[in-house]
Design a protein around this motif. Structure first.
Motif, mmCIF file in Angstrom:
data_model
loop_
_atom_site.group_PDB
_atom_site.id
_atom_site.type_symbol
_atom_site.label_atom_id
_atom_site.label_comp_id
_atom_site.label_asym_id
_atom_site.label_seq_id
_atom_site.Cartn_x
_atom_site.Cartn_y
_atom_site.Cartn_z
ATOM 1 N N UNK A 169 9.651 -10.643 2.685
ATOM 2 C CA UNK A 169 9.286 -9.354 2.160
ATOM 3 C C UNK A 169 9.949 -8.886 1.061
ATOM 4 N N UNK A 170 11.017 -9.717 0.440
ATOM 5 C CA UNK A 170 11.541 -9.400 -0.877
ATOM 6 C C UNK A 170 10.457 -9.980 -1.870
ATOM 7 N N UNK A 171 9.737 -10.899 -1.337
ATOM 8 C CA UNK A 171 8.558 -11.501 -2.368
ATOM 9 C C UNK A 171 7.593 -10.518 -2.580
ATOM 10 N N UNK A 172 7.187 -9.917 -1.620
ATOM 11 C CA UNK A 172 6.106 -9.110 -1.492
ATOM 12 C C UNK A 172 6.522 -7.545 -2.333
ATOM 13 N N UNK A 173 7.662 -7.348 -2.203
ATOM 14 C CA UNK A 173 8.232 -6.035 -2.996
ATOM 15 C C UNK A 173 8.317 -6.353 -4.535
ATOM 16 N N UNK A 174 8.478 -7.905 -4.912
ATOM 17 C CA UNK A 174 8.620 -8.263 -6.081
ATOM 18 C C UNK A 174 7.389 -8.811 -6.971
ATOM 19 N N UNK A 175 6.171 -8.567 -6.152
ATOM 20 C CA UNK A 175 5.062 -8.821 -6.639
ATOM 21 C C UNK A 175 4.837 -8.006 -8.196
ATOM 22 N N UNK A 176 4.473 -8.890 -9.255
ATOM 23 C CA UNK A 176 4.170 -8.125 -10.414
ATOM 24 C C UNK A 176 2.781 -7.279 -10.466
ATOM 25 N N UNK A 177 3.177 -6.243 -11.087
ATOM 26 C CA UNK A 177 2.080 -5.114 -10.801
ATOM 27 C C UNK A 177 1.970 -4.379 -9.644
ATOM 28 N N UNK A 178 3.071 -4.725 -8.887
ATOM 29 C CA UNK A 178 3.073 -4.043 -7.380
ATOM 30 C C UNK A 178 2.553 -2.317 -7.511
ATOM 31 N N UNK A 179 2.887 -1.773 -8.444
ATOM 32 C CA UNK A 179 2.845 -0.158 -8.463
ATOM 33 C C UNK A 179 1.634 0.017 -8.884
ATOM 34 N N UNK B 173 1.466 -12.795 1.921
ATOM 35 C CA UNK B 173 0.320 -12.107 1.705
ATOM 36 C C UNK B 173 0.179 -10.856 2.751
ATOM 37 N N UNK B 174 0.394 -11.370 3.885
ATOM 38 C CA UNK B 174 0.415 -10.371 5.025
ATOM 39 C C UNK B 174 1.337 -9.265 4.693
ATOM 40 N N UNK B 175 2.497 -9.410 4.285
ATOM 41 C CA UNK B 175 3.786 -8.309 4.292
ATOM 42 C C UNK B 175 3.298 -7.719 2.913
ATOM 43 N N UNK B 176 2.534 -8.254 1.890
ATOM 44 C CA UNK B 176 2.136 -7.326 0.820
ATOM 45 C C UNK B 176 1.124 -6.236 1.289
ATOM 46 N N UNK B 177 0.309 -6.995 2.432
ATOM 47 C CA UNK B 177 -0.716 -6.042 2.796
ATOM 48 C C UNK B 177 -0.218 -4.995 3.692
ATOM 49 N N UNK B 178 0.943 -5.285 4.316
ATOM 50 C CA UNK B 178 1.835 -4.180 4.934
ATOM 51 C C UNK B 178 2.247 -3.072 4.249
ATOM 52 N N UNK B 179 3.078 -3.612 3.262
ATOM 53 C CA UNK B 179 3.497 -2.638 2.276
ATOM 54 C C UNK B 179 2.656 -1.482 1.576
ATOM 55 N N UNK B 180 1.271 -1.956 1.687
ATOM 56 C CA UNK B 180 0.247 -1.108 0.997
ATOM 57 C C UNK B 180 -0.271 -0.308 1.997
ATOM 58 N N UNK B 181 -0.084 -0.500 3.136
ATOM 59 C CA UNK B 181 -0.569 0.309 4.519
ATOM 60 C C UNK B 181 -0.334 2.018 4.274
ATOM 61 N N UNK B 182 0.843 2.245 3.775
ATOM 62 C CA UNK B 182 1.318 3.647 3.721
ATOM 63 C C UNK B 182 0.488 4.338 2.698
ATOM 64 N N UNK B 183 0.174 3.719 1.193
ATOM 65 C CA UNK B 183 -0.646 4.645 0.528
ATOM 66 C C UNK B 183 -2.230 4.535 0.744
ATOM 67 N N UNK B 184 -2.607 3.395 1.441
ATOM 68 C CA UNK B 184 -4.115 3.560 1.874
ATOM 69 C C UNK B 184 -4.358 4.617 3.012
ATOM 70 N N UNK B 185 -3.461 4.657 3.901
ATOM 71 C CA UNK B 185 -3.463 5.436 5.187
ATOM 72 C C UNK B 185 -3.327 6.837 4.818
ATOM 73 N N UNK B 186 -2.676 7.073 3.731
ATOM 74 C CA UNK B 186 -2.368 8.557 3.038
ATOM 75 C C UNK B 186 -3.713 8.705 2.565
ATOM 76 N N UNK B 187 -4.269 7.848 1.844
ATOM 77 C CA UNK B 187 -5.732 7.952 0.971
ATOM 78 C C UNK B 187 -6.693 8.401 1.919
ATOM 79 N N UNK B 188 -6.808 7.691 3.159
ATOM 80 C CA UNK B 188 -7.680 7.939 4.079
ATOM 81 C C UNK B 188 -7.726 9.394 4.848
#
Length: 250
Positions: A5-15, A200-215
Motif C-alpha cells: 500500500x505504501x508503494x502504491x501511494x509513493x508512485x511517482x506522478x500519482x497526483x 498494481x491492484x492497490x494502485x487501482x484501488x487508490x484510484x477508485x475514489x476519483x474515477x467513481x466521483x467522475x462517473x
C-alpha cells in the motif's frame, strides 16, 4: 500488505494519474466510453504497460457501478452477450501481444488508437449497414485484441454503434455495460495467468475514489438532448490526452 500500500501511494506522478482518473471517469459518465483513452496516455508516462492496464481495470471496475442499473434498463443485453463472447475468445491473443511491447511502444499504440477513433467519429467514417449477430461477434473479437494489447476495447464497439439507429441513451448503455464486463474478464484472465501484482491492484484501488466521483458527476450532467455537445467534449478531452502520450513531448 502495508508495504504494497505504501508503494502504491509513493508512485511517482500519482497526483497526475489521479487527476487523469477523475477526468476519465467524468467522460465515461456522460459519454459512456473514453476511460481508457483519457487515462492510459497519461498513466503510460509513469507506469509500465501492465501496471497501467491493471490500475485502469481495477479502478474502472468500480467506477460505472452507480450507473449500471440505468444502463441495464436502456441497453440491449442480447447484443452485449454476443460482444462478450467474441471478446473473451480473442482477449488471450491480445495479452500475448502486450507482453512483447516496451513502455514507449505501448504509449504510441494507445495514443494512435485513440486519435484514430476520434478522427473516424469526427469525419463520420462509420459502418452504415445492418448489424447482424455474426458481425457483432466479430466486433467483440476485434475489441478483445485491442483490449489485450492496449487496454482499449471500446473503439470497434463505439464505431459500429455510433452508426446504428439506436438512440443516444441505448448506445451509451451498451458501451458502458460491455466495457464494465470487459474489465471483469480482463482481471480474471490476468489472475489465471499469474500476472496480477499486488502493488498494481492497490494502485487501482487508490484510484477508485476519483474515477467513481467522475462517473457520478458525468452521469449527473448527462442530458440526451445535448448529445452533440457531450460528444464534442469527449473528443477534445480524448485528443488532448492522446497527444500527451506521444513521445514528441518527452
Amino acid at each position: 500488505m502495508p508495504d504494497a500500500l505504501a508503494q502504491a501511494f509513493s508512485t511517482p506522478g500519482l497526483a497526475w494519474v489521479a487527476l487523469a482518473a477523475l477526468v476519465a471517469g467524468t467522460v465515461r459518465g456522460f459519454a459512456g466510453f473514453g476511460t481508457a483513452m483519457v487515462f492510459l496516455p497519461v498513466a503510460g508516462q509513469v507506469l509500465s504497460p501492465l501496471a497501467a492496464l491493471v490500475a485502469l481495470v481495477v479502478m474502472d471496475a468500480a467506477g460505472p457501478v452507480p450507473n449500471l442499473p440505468r444502463a441495464w434498463r436502456d441497453g440491449q443485453p442480447a447484443d452485449i452477450a454476443r460482444l462478450m463472447l467474441g471478446m473473451t475468445l480473442a482477449l488471450p491473443f491480445g495479452l500475448m501481444l502486450l507482453a512483447l511491447l516496451d513502455p514507449t511502444q505501448f504509449r504510441i499504440i494507445v495514443s494512435v488508437i485513440a486519435l484514430t477513433l476520434v478522427t473516424c467519429l469526427v469525419l463520420g467514417l462509420r459502418y452504415r449497414g445492418r448489424l447482424r449477430p455474426p458481425m457483432v461477434y466479430g466486433i467483440g473479437g476485434v475489441s478483445g485484441i485491442l483490449g489485450g494489447v492496449a487496454g482499449i476495447p471500446g473503439p470497434p464497439v463505439i464505431l459500429f454503434y455510433m452508426a446504428s439507429p439506436l438512440p443516444a441513451a441505448a448506445i451509451r448503455a451498451n458501451t458502458m455495460m460491455f466495457l464494465f464486463l470487459f474489465d471483469l474478464v480482463f482481471l480474471s484472465m490476468l489472475g489465471v495467468r499469474g500476472s496480477l501484482n499486488l502493488d498494481m491492484v492497490l494502485l487501482g484501488v487508490t484510484l477508485m475514489a476519483p474515477v467513481v466521483l467522475g462517473n457520478v458527476v458525468g452521469a449527473a450532467i448527462f442530458r440526451p438532448e445535448r448529445e452533440r455537445a457531450y460528444r464534442i467534449a469527449a473528443y477534445v478531452i480524448i485528443t488532448a490526452s492522446a497527444l500527451s502520450g506521444l513521445p514528441f513531448w518527452h
